[in-house]
Design an enzyme around this catalytic site. Sequence first.
Site, PDB file in Angstrom:
ATOM      1  CE  LYS B  52      97.529  58.641  49.025  1.00  0.00           C
ATOM      2  NZ  LYS B  52      96.733  59.228  47.920  1.00  0.00           N
ATOM      3  CD  GLN B  96      93.169  60.451  47.673  1.00  0.00           C
ATOM      4  OE1 GLN B  96      94.277  60.551  48.177  1.00  0.00           O
ATOM      5  NE2 GLN B  96      92.840  59.409  46.905  1.00  0.00           N
ATOM      6  CG  ASP B 119      99.171  61.557  43.382  1.00  0.00           C
ATOM      7  OD1 ASP B 119      99.622  60.601  44.043  1.00  0.00           O
ATOM      8  OD2 ASP B 119      98.087  62.126  43.630  1.00  0.00           O
TER       9      ASP B 119
END
Lengths: 293, 293
Positions: B52, B96, B119
């Site tokens: 990412k 994460q 997200d």
Amino acid sequence: MELIDGKWLSKEIKKEIAAQVDQIIAGGGKQPHLAAVLIGEDPASQVYVRNKVKACDLVGFKSTLIKKDASISEAELLQIVEDLNNDPDIDGFIVQLPLPKHIDEIKVTLAIDPKKDVDGFHPMNVGRMTIGLPAYLPATPFGIMQMLDKYHINVAGKECVVLGRSNIVGTPISLLLSRKANPGNATVILCHSMTQNIKDLCRRADVLVVAMGKPLFVTADMVKEGAVIIDVGMNRIDDPSAPKGTRLVGDVDFDAVADKCSFITPVPGGVGPMTITSLLMNTLKANQKEIYG
Amino acid sequence: MELIDGKWLSKEIKKEIAAQVDQIIAGGGKQPHLAAVLIGEDPASQVYVRNKVKACDLVGFKSTLIKKDASISEAELLQIVEDLNNDPDIDGFIVQLPLPKHIDEIKVTLAIDPKKDVDGFHPMNVGRMTIGLPAYLPATPFGIMQMLDKYHINVAGKECVVLGRSNIVGTPISLLLSRKANPGNATVILCHSMTQNIKDLCRRADVLVVAMGKPLFVTADMVKEGAVIIDVGMNRIDDPSAPKGTRLVGDVDFDAVADKCSFITPVPGGVGPMTITSLLMNTLKANQKEIYG
């Protein structure tokens, strides 16, 4: 065929709620308090709101009706919402839809504190429902889930066909039926105006939830022997033989279909009475801080 | 059969994003800035986060990696989230997953400001997506919608069978495929571990989205001639003939199925590469205040 009697079930649930309210008050707790905001003169909205207020009285809730002229500005309505958000005595409130055209319904919905959003229309509650967190469920789907539960209708692993994808009925009931819960765990087929083979899909359904707003749409040839039918429709059609010249029918041709079903909801007296009960249940949850702590 | 080349498509989209970043900066705008919070030493998470950060560099985003030991307390992590919420230079950030077991993932997700939740896991974004308001879409479903769009695959009125009802793939893609939009308007059948006749349902599918995490689950006899297959699976299986003794496969038996399909995503190089691209697109939307104004 067994009739799913929403009128009876909603009365039973109201009795349970009333008993809980008695307990809360006997224990020194705060009386549940629902507020309803009604804008303008829409006759259907007036009936709905009046019935909600009546239901509050019946179960021992306090209720507040805020009635404003259709000429109210969006800013004034948003101020009312803000005041209700901040009023510690109000556990939950609803703004009756539809609103006059000059007011942005989404803006008003977003302004309601999710903790007091007992209609379950705020994206925060919709999102919590979608990912399986505790949430205020929208009234109609919540009522349907209550019916399945109380009549011990097991939908796990069954094919459930939902006709209609509205934000207040079709989409949320499809989510609730398919989630890992009881009732739930169904295989859900969500149909809508763009679905091509809707009759074939209905014929496969173990459970058929119909929320299209099309009078008598579901006919006998669309129903499998032994199916469960939940009819959310509520349509007034012409009927010269009726005293008023009209009568209320669902989206399902009840007379033609009923004999083939294992369970079916009538119209009126099926899903309809459950919706106000759901609102009361959400208000009780708000009072008890069950969802947001 | 046409391959849906996620590797190629994600590169194309990254080029478009890079060009937009150049324009923003040339116009005196703020450089998009994504932050990633990585807790502990989970090897897969480390790879994901590294990729990412790399992708941010490639398109001209600023990136910040916050790496903490698995022993971090929940309160400390919540403070990091709060700081990121309040940092005006951060457009969006991700924490994460999975998190160490002593930390409540839901609590952390709920603590993220929905405006920075690139997200798309916060109930506010899930709810906005569900009712059709602009929202940050979760990466995998967003990537799939991009693929359908860029390959001009029309799903309107088609039967789409989704295997798997997870909060991050199955449930949201079922919502996106069925909503009134383009791509969209599909008749969606959402299947899961409790579905009884999954093979029959697959055989009916015009579009099959598979997100079960079961290697090679979909075999040739489960696929209709001309179907579109989107394989979200990513499983490592033993293969003595491979140099490392293992290889990556999807939930679909690609070799057996490919010839029957009109379109199919390979694994690897299909849906996988699209997910990071989705995250970049969400971060750009955050930078441009497209969702929340």
